[in-house]
Structures are given as C-alpha cells and as structure tokens.
Design a protein around this motif. Structure first.
Motif, PDB file in Angstrom:
ATOM      1  N   ALA A  62       0.834  -1.206   0.000  1.00  0.00           N
ATOM      2  CA  ALA A  62       0.000   0.000   0.000  1.00  0.00           C
ATOM      3  C   ALA A  62       0.868   1.255   0.000  1.00  0.00           C
ATOM      4  CB  ALA A  62      -0.936  -0.014   1.211  1.00  0.00           C
ATOM      5  N   ALA A  63       1.883   1.279   0.851  1.00  0.00           N
ATOM      6  CA  ALA A  63       2.756   2.455   0.916  1.00  0.00           C
ATOM      7  C   ALA A  63       3.477   2.684  -0.401  1.00  0.00           C
ATOM      8  CB  ALA A  63       3.764   2.279   2.053  1.00  0.00           C
ATOM      9  N   SER A  64       3.803   1.614  -1.113  1.00  0.00           N
ATOM     10  CA  SER A  64       4.553   1.743  -2.364  1.00  0.00           C
ATOM     11  C   SER A  64       3.749   2.430  -3.458  1.00  0.00           C
ATOM     12  CB  SER A  64       5.017   0.368  -2.852  1.00  0.00           C
ATOM     13  OG  SER A  64       3.941  -0.387  -3.396  1.00  0.00           O
ATOM     14  N   VAL A  65       2.409   2.441  -3.343  1.00  0.00           N
ATOM     15  CA  VAL A  65       1.573   3.116  -4.349  1.00  0.00           C
ATOM     16  C   VAL A  65       0.946   4.395  -3.799  1.00  0.00           C
ATOM     17  CG1 VAL A  65       1.116   0.981  -5.600  1.00  0.00           C
ATOM     18  CG2 VAL A  65      -0.479   1.712  -3.809  1.00  0.00           C
ATOM     19  N   VAL A  67      -0.548   4.808  -0.581  1.00  0.00           N
ATOM     20  CA  VAL A  67      -1.544   4.663   0.502  1.00  0.00           C
ATOM     21  C   VAL A  67      -0.757   4.399   1.779  1.00  0.00           C
ATOM     22  CG1 VAL A  67      -3.629   3.476   1.264  1.00  0.00           C
ATOM     23  CG2 VAL A  67      -3.157   3.714  -1.182  1.00  0.00           C
ATOM     24  N   ASP A  68      -0.358   5.470   2.445  1.00  0.00           N
ATOM     25  CA  ASP A  68       0.602   5.332   3.542  1.00  0.00           C
ATOM     26  C   ASP A  68      -0.037   5.307   4.922  1.00  0.00           C
ATOM     27  OD1 ASP A  68      -0.166   8.007   3.643  1.00  0.00           O
ATOM     28  OD2 ASP A  68       1.868   8.760   4.022  1.00  0.00           O
ATOM     29  N   ARG A  69      -1.365   5.535   4.992  1.00  0.00           N
ATOM     30  CA  ARG A  69      -2.086   5.507   6.269  1.00  0.00           C
ATOM     31  C   ARG A  69      -3.459   4.886   6.051  1.00  0.00           C
ATOM     32  NH1 ARG A  69      -1.991  11.558   6.301  1.00  0.00           N
ATOM     33  NH2 ARG A  69      -1.508  10.979   4.154  1.00  0.00           N
ATOM     34  N   LEU A 259     -14.770  15.245   1.827  1.00  0.00           N
ATOM     35  CA  LEU A 259     -14.623  14.050   0.991  1.00  0.00           C
ATOM     36  C   LEU A 259     -13.505  13.139   1.492  1.00  0.00           C
ATOM     37  CD1 LEU A 259     -15.332  12.504  -1.643  1.00  0.00           C
ATOM     38  CD2 LEU A 259     -13.613  13.927  -2.788  1.00  0.00           C
ATOM     39  N   LEU A 260     -13.843  11.853   1.627  1.00  0.00           N
ATOM     40  CA  LEU A 260     -12.883  10.817   1.979  1.00  0.00           C
ATOM     41  C   LEU A 260     -12.987   9.680   0.969  1.00  0.00           C
ATOM     42  CD1 LEU A 260     -13.653  10.744   5.803  1.00  0.00           C
ATOM     43  CD2 LEU A 260     -11.568  11.669   4.764  1.00  0.00           C
ATOM     44  N   VAL A 261     -11.982   8.801   0.961  1.00  0.00           N
ATOM     45  CA  VAL A 261     -12.007   7.626   0.091  1.00  0.00           C
ATOM     46  C   VAL A 261     -11.623   6.405   0.923  1.00  0.00           C
ATOM     47  CG1 VAL A 261     -11.560   8.817  -2.085  1.00  0.00           C
ATOM     48  CG2 VAL A 261      -9.635   8.075  -0.661  1.00  0.00           C
ATOM     49  N   LEU A 283      -6.534   1.195  -3.520  1.00  0.00           N
ATOM     50  CA  LEU A 283      -7.246   2.475  -3.359  1.00  0.00           C
ATOM     51  C   LEU A 283      -6.961   3.473  -4.479  1.00  0.00           C
ATOM     52  CD1 LEU A 283      -9.133   4.160  -1.522  1.00  0.00           C
ATOM     53  CD2 LEU A 283      -7.068   4.999  -0.357  1.00  0.00           C
ATOM     54  N   PRO A 284      -5.760   3.517  -5.079  1.00  0.00           N
ATOM     55  CA  PRO A 284      -5.531   4.504  -6.140  1.00  0.00           C
ATOM     56  C   PRO A 284      -6.557   4.462  -7.265  1.00  0.00           C
ATOM     57  CG  PRO A 284      -3.433   3.643  -5.423  1.00  0.00           C
ATOM     58  CD  PRO A 284      -4.491   2.831  -4.710  1.00  0.00           C
ATOM     59  N   GLY A 285      -7.146   3.300  -7.567  1.00  0.00           N
ATOM     60  CA  GLY A 285      -8.171   3.249  -8.603  1.00  0.00           C
ATOM     61  C   GLY A 285      -9.378   4.095  -8.258  1.00  0.00           C
TER      62      GLY A 285
END
Length: 316
Positions: A62-65, A67-69, A259-261, A283-285
């Motif tokens: 996740a962190a590599s794309v 999404v760090d938290r 707004l959140l995702v 999540l990036p999608g």
C-alpha cells in the motif's frame, strides 16, 4: 469454451503523486485471502501461493503506491480487541471500533429471516455475549486505546434485518452515537437501504461532530443533505462501477473538505477488478475515479483527502 474469470490479486496500480489515507479497511479479513497473483515470475505471470500475504506485505505494498495511512475497522466482538492491538503496533494505522448493526442483531438473540432471504447463522460468541456486554467491550477498548479515533462502523442495515432486527439495530446505533459523543470521537456509519432512518436518528439524537458516511451509497439529494450538516462522505470502489451514475452524481455534490475515500477491503474492489480480492493498495483506482468524476487534478484530490482525513481522525 467459457472463459475462466481471474479471481487472483490484481497487479499494483501506478503510484499516486501524493500520499492518501484509506478511510475504512478490515485488515483482519484481508489477511484471510489466499489467492494467486500477489507475487509474479520474471514474465509477469502469477505465482501460485499456499499462504496469504502478511500484514507487513499489505502495508508495504500500500505504501509503495501512495496509501501510507489507513483506518482499521474492527466491528465484531473479536476484532474490536484485535484492532486495538494492530493500531498500537503499527504507526500507519488508526482504529475504529463498534458492533456492526448485523452483529448487533445476532448478539440480541434475533433469529428472523431478513429481506436478504438468508437464515441467521449465529456463532458461539453471539450466543454467549449479550448485546449490552458487546457494546461495553467497544467502550472499554475505545477509552483505553488513544489510537482508536472513531466509533464504527455502526448504523442501520435494512437489507439484513427484519422488523425486530431493525429495532435492535436502531437502539445499538443510538448507543454508539452516544458513545462517540461522550468520548469526543469520530463516528463511521454503515447505511444500507436505510438512508431516511439513519438521518432520522442523527437529527433526533444529535450527530457526533465528525460523522462519516462510510462507503456512501446514497444519491445526490442525500449527499446535499449530508453536506448541509457538515457530515463527511467516504467513497469506495462502487463509485467506479458502470451502473452507478447516481453515485457519481452524489460525488459531484461533495466539497473537498468533506470528501474521503476508502477500500472497505476485502470487499467492493474497484473497477475493473470487481469480484477479485481487495486490499488498501488498490485504493488509487478509486482516487483516480474521484479525480475524473469531479474534474479535479489527481494531486488536488490526494492532498484534499489527506487533509480531510487528519481533520476527522487527527495525526497518525
């Protein structure tokens, strides 16, 4: 010959330009998935695996794309304590704890068939632990764990509850609302086929200052109502599904400050991977879908999601 549908882990997406927060994920369930595709050989072919990826694997991917938290959500009797353990052990995680509305029905001893048509299937914990005791565990864990920053997911699910079950869900929801306000925590709402009734409780009892509609599933009218009250809306994979024009219309009503995702992993995997296992690294999608639908730059969406997440939950 029928084509076999891929059920393995999707390949990691292109990294985001700025880090973002997964507002809602169930890591204890994500960790149970054994599927091919997590690792690939030199030609990019999926490698068959007998063991699921570890928590460290998931957090690193996740962190590599970008999404760090994440907000780890424990919403049954066992995962409430597990969530407290996870968030204390990992700096990238904050927690939300509650008794899910469908779990509340089982703890209350209700065994009616709901509109989903399924026969209730309680486990020993539902038979042994009454609802008030289960909610008491939520309260104790939330009080004792500073990195638990939200009560949730709680709310109403009319698809999975009959008449008696809906009464139980409403009372459990009200108890969670009161707890969030007492402790000064955010609240994450589960709302399935119960939009009007959820709003009714929030207006009658008074919503917590930071109220989040997790995996928002309403239309533009509900989005406008939520925005008018300063409630936060979190969008998941379904906003990318082809048939969900109403949901995309609702997204356009939400200002960046509300707004959140989220992934809601391991469920609701973003298009084009619907039906395959979900995890925070995908999540990036959803973030890219939000940027496309709202006409904002990807950088702006990422920065806004990060800022709003910290407004709701505080610093990681």
């Amino acid at each position: 010959m029928a084509r076999t549908r891929d059920r393995g882990w999707p390949a990691p997406p292109e990294p985001l330009p700025l880090p973002v927060v997964d507002n809602h994920t169930h890591l204890e369930s994500v960790l149970g998935w054994v599927a091919d595709g997590w690792r690939r050989d030199g030609d990019g072919a999926p490698v068959e695996q007998a063991e699921p990826p570890s928590l460290d694997d998931h957090l690193a991917r996740a962190a590599s794309v970008g999404v760090d938290r994440m907000v780890q959500v424990g919403c049954d009797y066992e995962s409430v304590v597990l969530t407290a353990d996870l968030v204390q052990a990992h700096a990238s995680l904050l927690g939300a704890v509650a008794i899910h509305p469908n779990e509340a029905v089982l703890h209350a001893g209700v065994r009616e068939v709901a509109p989903d048509g399924l026969t209730p299937d309680p486990r020993f914990v539902h038979e042994d632990v009454p609802l008030d005791e289960a909610i008491a565990r939520v309260a104790a864990v939330a009080r004792a764990t500073p990195r638990v920053r939200a009560i949730g997911e709680t709310g109403l699910d009319h698809f999975r509850a009959g008449p008696r079950g809906r009464e139980v869900q409403r009372e459990a929801f009200r108890a969670h609302v009161a707890l969030a306000k007492e402790l000064g925590l955010a609240m994450q709402i589960h709302d399935r086929d119960a939009h009007a009734e959820v709003v009714e409780v929030l207006l009658a009892d008074g919503a917590p200052e930071r109220t989040v509609f997790h995996c928002f599933s309403g239309d533009a009218e509900l989005a406008r109502l939520a925005v008018s009250h300063g409630w936060f809306l979190s969008f998941a994979g379904p906003v990318s599904f082809g048939a969900n024009d109403d949901l995309r219309a609702a997204l356009r009503e939400v200002p960046p400050a509300l707004l959140l995702v989220e992934t809601d992993a391991p469920y609701l995997t973003v298009h084009p991977f619907r039906g395959r296992p979900n995890a925070p690294y995908l999540l990036p999608g959803t973030v890219r879908t939000v940027a496309e639908v709202t006409g904002r730059s990807l950088e702006d969406v990422c920065a806004g999601v990060s800022a709003t997440s910290e407004q709701v939950y505080g610093p990681w």
